[in-house]
Design a protein around this motif. Structure first.
Motif, PDB file in Angstrom:
ATOM      1  N   LYS A 251     -51.508 -25.711  29.137  1.00 31.87           N
ATOM      2  CA  LYS A 251     -52.078 -26.591  30.144  1.00 31.87           C
ATOM      3  C   LYS A 251     -50.996 -26.995  31.140  1.00 31.87           C
ATOM      4  N   LYS A 252     -51.435 -27.399  32.335  1.00 38.69           N
ATOM      5  CA  LYS A 252     -50.480 -27.824  33.365  1.00 38.69           C
ATOM      6  C   LYS A 252     -49.611 -28.971  32.873  1.00 38.69           C
ATOM      7  N   GLU A 253     -50.253 -29.903  32.134  1.00 32.44           N
ATOM      8  CA  GLU A 253     -49.507 -31.059  31.630  1.00 32.44           C
ATOM      9  C   GLU A 253     -48.418 -30.619  30.651  1.00 32.44           C
ATOM     10  N   GLU A 254     -48.709 -29.602  29.835  1.00 29.43           N
ATOM     11  CA  GLU A 254     -47.722 -29.105  28.872  1.00 29.43           C
ATOM     12  C   GLU A 254     -46.561 -28.433  29.588  1.00 29.43           C
ATOM     13  N   LEU A 255     -46.858 -27.647  30.614  1.00 30.30           N
ATOM     14  CA  LEU A 255     -45.796 -26.987  31.377  1.00 30.30           C
ATOM     15  C   LEU A 255     -44.904 -28.017  32.066  1.00 30.30           C
ATOM     16  N   ARG A 256     -45.539 -29.051  32.621  1.00 32.87           N
ATOM     17  CA  ARG A 256     -44.764 -30.103  33.279  1.00 32.87           C
ATOM     18  C   ARG A 256     -43.846 -30.806  32.277  1.00 32.87           C
ATOM     19  N   LEU A 257     -44.376 -31.087  31.083  1.00 33.58           N
ATOM     20  CA  LEU A 257     -43.591 -31.762  30.061  1.00 33.58           C
ATOM     21  C   LEU A 257     -42.428 -30.896  29.595  1.00 33.58           C
ATOM     22  N   ILE A 258     -42.666 -29.584  29.439  1.00 33.28           N
ATOM     23  CA  ILE A 258     -41.602 -28.649  29.040  1.00 33.28           C
ATOM     24  C   ILE A 258     -40.499 -28.650  30.089  1.00 33.28           C
ATOM     25  N   GLU A 259     -40.882 -28.590  31.353  1.00 33.59           N
ATOM     26  CA  GLU A 259     -39.905 -28.649  32.451  1.00 33.59           C
ATOM     27  C   GLU A 259     -39.080 -29.930  32.393  1.00 33.59           C
ATOM     28  N   GLU A 260     -39.759 -31.035  32.151  1.00 33.24           N
ATOM     29  CA  GLU A 260     -39.074 -32.325  32.114  1.00 33.24           C
ATOM     30  C   GLU A 260     -38.057 -32.394  30.980  1.00 33.24           C
ATOM     31  N   VAL A 261     -38.430 -31.826  29.807  1.00 29.35           N
ATOM     32  CA  VAL A 261     -37.497 -31.815  28.676  1.00 29.35           C
ATOM     33  C   VAL A 261     -36.250 -31.004  29.031  1.00 29.35           C
ATOM     34  N   VAL A 262     -36.441 -29.800  29.602  1.00 28.50           N
ATOM     35  CA  VAL A 262     -35.303 -28.954  29.975  1.00 28.50           C
ATOM     36  C   VAL A 262     -34.431 -29.654  31.017  1.00 28.50           C
ATOM     37  N   PHE A 263     -35.077 -30.202  32.040  1.00 26.61           N
ATOM     38  CA  PHE A 263     -34.304 -30.801  33.135  1.00 26.61           C
ATOM     39  C   PHE A 263     -33.550 -32.053  32.661  1.00 26.61           C
ATOM     40  N   SER A 264     -34.148 -32.796  31.726  1.00 26.78           N
ATOM     41  CA  SER A 264     -33.454 -33.985  31.210  1.00 26.78           C
ATOM     42  C   SER A 264     -32.167 -33.583  30.501  1.00 26.78           C
ATOM     43  N   LYS A 265     -32.174 -32.430  29.807  1.00 24.87           N
ATOM     44  CA  LYS A 265     -30.970 -31.963  29.113  1.00 24.87           C
ATOM     45  C   LYS A 265     -29.936 -31.419  30.094  1.00 24.87           C
ATOM     46  N   ILE A 266     -30.406 -30.902  31.227  1.00 24.95           N
ATOM     47  CA  ILE A 266     -29.462 -30.494  32.283  1.00 24.95           C
ATOM     48  C   ILE A 266     -28.738 -31.724  32.828  1.00 24.95           C
ATOM     49  N   LEU A 267     -29.507 -32.775  33.084  1.00 20.49           N
ATOM     50  CA  LEU A 267     -28.922 -34.006  33.630  1.00 20.49           C
ATOM     51  C   LEU A 267     -27.986 -34.696  32.639  1.00 20.49           C
ATOM     52  N   GLU A 268     -28.245 -34.539  31.341  1.00 25.76           N
ATOM     53  CA  GLU A 268     -27.381 -35.158  30.334  1.00 25.76           C
ATOM     54  C   GLU A 268     -26.003 -34.509  30.275  1.00 25.76           C
ATOM     55  N   ASN A 269     -25.839 -33.361  30.923  1.00 29.38           N
ATOM     56  CA  ASN A 269     -24.553 -32.654  30.984  1.00 29.38           C
ATOM     57  C   ASN A 269     -23.991 -32.414  29.579  1.00 29.38           C
ATOM     58  N   LEU A 270     -24.833 -31.848  28.702  1.00 27.90           N
ATOM     59  CA  LEU A 270     -24.432 -31.587  27.328  1.00 27.90           C
ATOM     60  C   LEU A 270     -23.365 -30.500  27.264  1.00 27.90           C
ATOM     61  N   LYS A 271     -22.429 -30.646  26.362  1.00 29.56           N
ATOM     62  CA  LYS A 271     -21.400 -29.636  26.176  1.00 29.56           C
ATOM     63  C   LYS A 271     -21.990 -28.428  25.458  1.00 29.56           C
ATOM     64  N   VAL A 272     -21.682 -27.244  25.931  1.00 29.27           N
ATOM     65  CA  VAL A 272     -22.132 -25.996  25.299  1.00 29.27           C
ATOM     66  C   VAL A 272     -20.963 -25.442  24.483  1.00 29.27           C
ATOM     67  N   GLU A 273     -21.058 -25.625  23.168  1.00 30.17           N
ATOM     68  CA  GLU A 273     -19.989 -25.165  22.283  1.00 30.17           C
ATOM     69  C   GLU A 273     -20.252 -23.731  21.862  1.00 30.17           C
ATOM     70  N   LYS A 274     -19.178 -22.918  21.862  1.00 28.58           N
ATOM     71  CA  LYS A 274     -19.317 -21.486  21.560  1.00 28.58           C
ATOM     72  C   LYS A 274     -18.429 -21.133  20.372  1.00 28.58           C
ATOM     73  N   TYR A 275     -19.073 -20.619  19.319  1.00 30.08           N
ATOM     74  CA  TYR A 275     -18.342 -20.217  18.121  1.00 30.08           C
ATOM     75  C   TYR A 275     -18.439 -18.695  18.013  1.00 30.08           C
ATOM     76  N   PHE A 276     -17.282 -18.032  18.020  1.00 29.66           N
ATOM     77  CA  PHE A 276     -17.272 -16.574  18.038  1.00 29.66           C
ATOM     78  C   PHE A 276     -16.926 -15.986  16.669  1.00 29.66           C
ATOM     79  N   SER A 277     -17.593 -14.874  16.338  1.00 30.37           N
ATOM     80  CA  SER A 277     -17.306 -14.067  15.138  1.00 30.37           C
ATOM     81  C   SER A 277     -17.347 -14.881  13.848  1.00 30.37           C
ATOM     82  N   LEU A 278     -18.413 -15.663  13.690  1.00 34.86           N
ATOM     83  CA  LEU A 278     -18.602 -16.395  12.444  1.00 34.86           C
ATOM     84  C   LEU A 278     -19.330 -15.513  11.435  1.00 34.86           C
TER      85      LEU A 278
END
Length: 846
Positions: free
Chosen positions: A583-610
């Motif tokens: 539904k349109k409301e679900e797509l809007r909510l999904i967008e809002e969740v993603v964009f809120s995490k962009i604004l939070e400026n979360l650190k992207v930690e990368k673990y190699f060869s585990l």
């Protein structure tokens, strides 16, 4: 006695004799790669016979869901065969053996179900004196009612080619002479329908190995099977399983949707059977696909639609199969609760599959009829492998469907030639890649560096202006895990060679460069540079994909899982399991969740060869693990997302900048796809939309706030003009009808008119006015600059459909419909050419 009572009585009969009632296992066998589907009641018990696990019980009884295609061709035409069936069974694991099994089976049928003993016969394996003597001396059956048969009839298994197997004894029910072959030798084991295999008692004694060797079975025992459908047929005194209450409700529903005569019964039976199979399989998690279990489902659904075409001589106007699963779930859901749990999901999956195939089938049938017509004109009885491959590859007609169609036309198929062409397409024709190197593995350093000094260890010209090369070390990310490969450049002696793609060949990282010069860079020292701006956009899209995945789980539910993805420059697509459009409301909510995490400026930690196990302990979601091997990379985005991933990513979520969902659609049954833009691409999208709004404002001479209001006003004006036009058309059509005049060809009046000024639905309305007239054949044309469309009405015995197909071919297009009304179109030709062709065709057919 109702089938549900038969099921209950059987299970309770054996429960009273010390058996544990075990629920049906899934149609998808657990840990058994030898089987596509569960084909017998004993499948879930195979480890118990082999002694592979400790015995939880020594006696068991079950009513098992089964699916077999071994008798597919007979379904609907024989009284006893179906694809999906319920197998009643009782089992012994190192406990009781032949004597108890045979005595109880006879007691159940004759004393509990009250089946006439005079109509029962038995067979035993020809070397099994023990079973023979139990039937004759213990149970008291006359010798003339006991048949010794060979391994083909009385040695069962193993399911899937390996595992428990052994001799068997079978109880047959005599349906009567009307079902027989009238031969003097007719009896149990005869290929005719008279003697119905009712209850099969297998004595598992051997454990068959993959090489065919039979070892003694650790837990010798009993494995029986009796189809509930056949038992119901006998007890309810029906002439076919499809007349029992297991099918009657469903066939009534089908006949309500598609009324038909007695001669269409096989179609109703096939539809009921195949829809039961589809419904139960989808409830157990199988989805239509092009291979494996999914291919079986797709084949069954398509067979129903092909048989509709065969019996009704046309294709269905709209989907109808999706209306049936709810009836099946209602009638079987009390015993199989998984049906009721999926009652809303199953029709959606079937409807989507049905709609997609119907679209393809209309074109496919038209092309099939054309191929058949040409073959008959040339008096050819065999369709070549090339022709079959063309129909398969272009129109989606699989070989099984073409075999069904070919029977109707008395044609043979070159299956060997078809399979040869199919295998040729699948075969990898490239030569193995040979690296000329110093034995060192190619080192990918692209997570940390975008520019390297490298050595060319493989170099090969592949076209006039393209070369493939491999460098060590390499900063280029090669296409993998849904992420596209890097672009950039290779620099040698100051000369730049653009890198236009990066990919793997036989596990080796390859770059493709473009140049019109003849060059040889093998063993040369070069500088490799990745296109930094493009890589950053790809990394934004990949991190955004992880955010989207987690957002979908939060909005739609934890059961959402990734089914595929594409990570490109500033854009992404993400496939996931879900059974309805969002539904349109679900797509809007999904967008809002993603964009809120962009604004939070979360650190992207990368673990190699585990190590893989360590990644799992971290809680990483692992997708498509076969791509990664024992060592994996893990991407952790704050406390929001953690996944196994080998792609490239930003360092902080704010680097993604913008995120916008641009589309949501279905890609196949039960699978949805979200497409989104991010970063610079999303910015350009917003700029483009803003500029478009500015142009609309200028065109409409209004403000942004008033755009919608202005458009509504324009729409109302258009609707008013349309209403006025419709009123004029209402007066015009009777006048056009009155002034129509044609040419008499024997008893037929042929009318050909160019009505390009009318809309197609208006031409159809004119046809409606003509329907009451007799002996008329009206061909109405509608032209534009490049094409001509036609509608043909016949109120005579002359087939409009036949003429539509011929005229469509003449116009290098197509045509279809019914005998009384048909339509089509093709390339533009003059009115005189079209008239000449039509008159010629009619004169040939009269």
């Amino acid at each position: 006695m109702e089938a549900k009572a038969l099921r209950r009585i059987f299970l309770n009969f054996y429960k009273e004799r010390g058996h544990i009632i075990v629920p049906s296992s899934s149609l998808v066998p657990k840990d058994d790669p030898t089987l596509l589907f569960t084909t017998a009641g004993m499948v879930q018990f195979k480890p118990l016979y082999a002694g592979a696990i400790p015995l939880p019980y020594k006696r068991a009884t079950s009513c098992q869901k089964c699916l077999r295609l071994s008798d597919l061709e007979k379904v609907g035409f024989s009284p006893k065969y179906c694809t999906f069936f319920e197998m009643l069974g009782n089992f012994s694991f190192g406990d009781y053996f032949k004597k108890e099994a045979l005595i109880w089976a006879w007691e159940l049928l004759t004393e509990v179900f009250k089946i006439d003993k005079k109509r029962l016969y038995v067979s035993v394996f020809k070397e099994d004196d023990e079973a023979y003597n139990i039937w004759h001396k213990v149970i008291g059956l006359e010798e003339k009612r006991i048949y010794r048969l060979g391994e083909e009839d009385n040695f069962w298994g193993p399911a899937g080619g390996v595992g428990a197997c052994g001799p068997s004894s079978e109880i047959y029910y005599d349906l009567g002479e009307e079902f027989g072959c009238q031969k003097a030798t007719c009896g149990p084991g005869c290929s005719c329908e008279r003697f119905l295999e009712l209850y099969n008692i297998v004595f598992p004694m051997y454990d068959q190995q993959p090489d065919g060797k039979r070892l003694p079975l650790k837990n010798r025992g009993i494995d029986t099977g009796m189809g509930l459908e056949r038992l119901a047929m006998v007890v309810q005194n029906k002439k076919t399983i499809f007349e029992t209450d297991l099918f009657a409700f469903l066939i009534d529903k089908i006949m309500t949707i598609l009324p038909g005569t007695e001669d269409k019964k096989p179609f109703y039976y096939i539809t009921a059977d195949h829809m039961r199979a589809l419904t139960f399989a989808i409830a157990d998690g199988v989805l239509p696909a092009n291979e494996g279990r999914g291919y079986v489902l797709r084949l069954l659904l398509r067979r129903v639609l092909i048989y509709y075409y065969k019996f009704f001589k046309q294709l269905p106007e709209k989907p109808f199969l999706y209306l049936l699963p709810s009836e099946i779930c209602e009638n079987y859901g009390d015993f199989y609760p998984e049906l009721k749990e999926n009652v809303n999901k199953i029709p959606l999956i079937i409807k989507e599959e049905e709609e997609r195939f119907l679209l393809t089938l209309k074109k496919a049938i038209s092309k099939w009829e054309e191929v058949v017509s040409k073959a008959k004109l040339k008096k050819e009885r065999i369709l070549t492998g090339d022709t079959l491959f063309f129909l398969h590859d272009t129109f989606g007609l699989n070989i099984e469907i073409m075999e069904e169609l070919a029977k109707e036309e008395n044609l043979l198929l070159d299956k060997e030639g078809f399979l040869k062409r199919l295998n040729e397409r699948k075969r990898v024709e490239q030569k193995p890649l040979i690296l000329i190197s110093k034995g060192e593995p190619i080192n990918f350093v692209g997570y940390q560096e975008l520019v390297t000094e490298s050595e060319v260890v493989y170099f090969q010209k592949v076209s006039d202006d393209e070369y493939e090369l491999s460098i060590n070390p390499t900063p280029f990310y090669c296409e993998k895990g849904g992420q596209v490969g890097d672009w950039g450049k290779i620099v040698y002696n100051g000369e730049e060679f653009p890198v236009v793609d990066s990919y793997y060949r036989y596990g080796v990282p390859i770059q493709k460069i473009k140049t019109n010069k003849e060059v040889d860079l093998l063993f040369k020292k070069v500088r490799a540079e990745v296109d930094k701006e493009r890589r950053e956009e790809i990394s934004r899209a990949h991190t955004a994909t992880h955010l989207l995945h987690r957002a979908l789980k939060e909005v739609l539910g934890k059961e959402v899982r990734q089914e595929g993805s594409l990570v490109d420059c500033g854009r992404l697509t993400f496939d996931f399991n879900f059974f309805r459009p969002l539904k349109k409301e679900e797509l809007r909510l999904i967008e809002e969740v993603v964009f809120s995490k962009i604004l939070e400026n979360l650190k992207v930690e990368k673990y190699f060869s585990l190590p893989l196990e360590e990644a799992k302990k971290m809680g990483a979601i692992a997708l498509f693990l076969e791509e990664y091997g024992p060592k994996v990379n893990v991407i952790k985005i704050g406390d929001f997302s953690i996944e196994v991933c080998g792609g490239t990513h930003v360092d902080y979520t704010s680097e993604i900048a913008l995120f916008k969902i641009v589309d949501e659609c279905g890609v196949k049954s039960g699978i949805r796809r979200i497409s989104a833009y991010c970063g610079k691409r999303a910015y350009l999208l917003f700029v483009s939309k803003y500029e478009r709004v500015e142009r609309i404002k200028a065109e409409l001479k209004t403000t942004e706030e008033e755009i919608i209001k202005k458009i509504k006003e324009l729409n109302e004006n258009l609707k008013e003009k349309e209403r006025k036009r419709n009123k004029l058309i209402e007066h015009l059509l009777p006048l056009l009808k009155k002034n129509l005049s044609g040419i008499k060809m024997k008893e037929l009046e042929v009318i050909i008119e160019d009505f390009s000024f009318l809309e197609k639905d208006e031409i159809r309305r004119l046809c409606d006015l003509l329907k009451k007239e007799s002996n008329k054949l009206a061909i109405f044309l509608k032209k534009n600059k490049e094409r001509v469309e036609f509608i043909i009405l016949s109120t005579a015995k002359f087939s409009a459909l036949k003429l539509a197909k011929a005229l469509g071919n003449f116009l290098e297009g197509g045509g279809g419909g019914r005998n009384d009304l048909a339509e089509g179109g093709g390339k533009l030709k003059s009115l005189s050419e079209i008239k000449a062709f039509i008159f010629k065709e009619i004169s040939l057919w009269q």
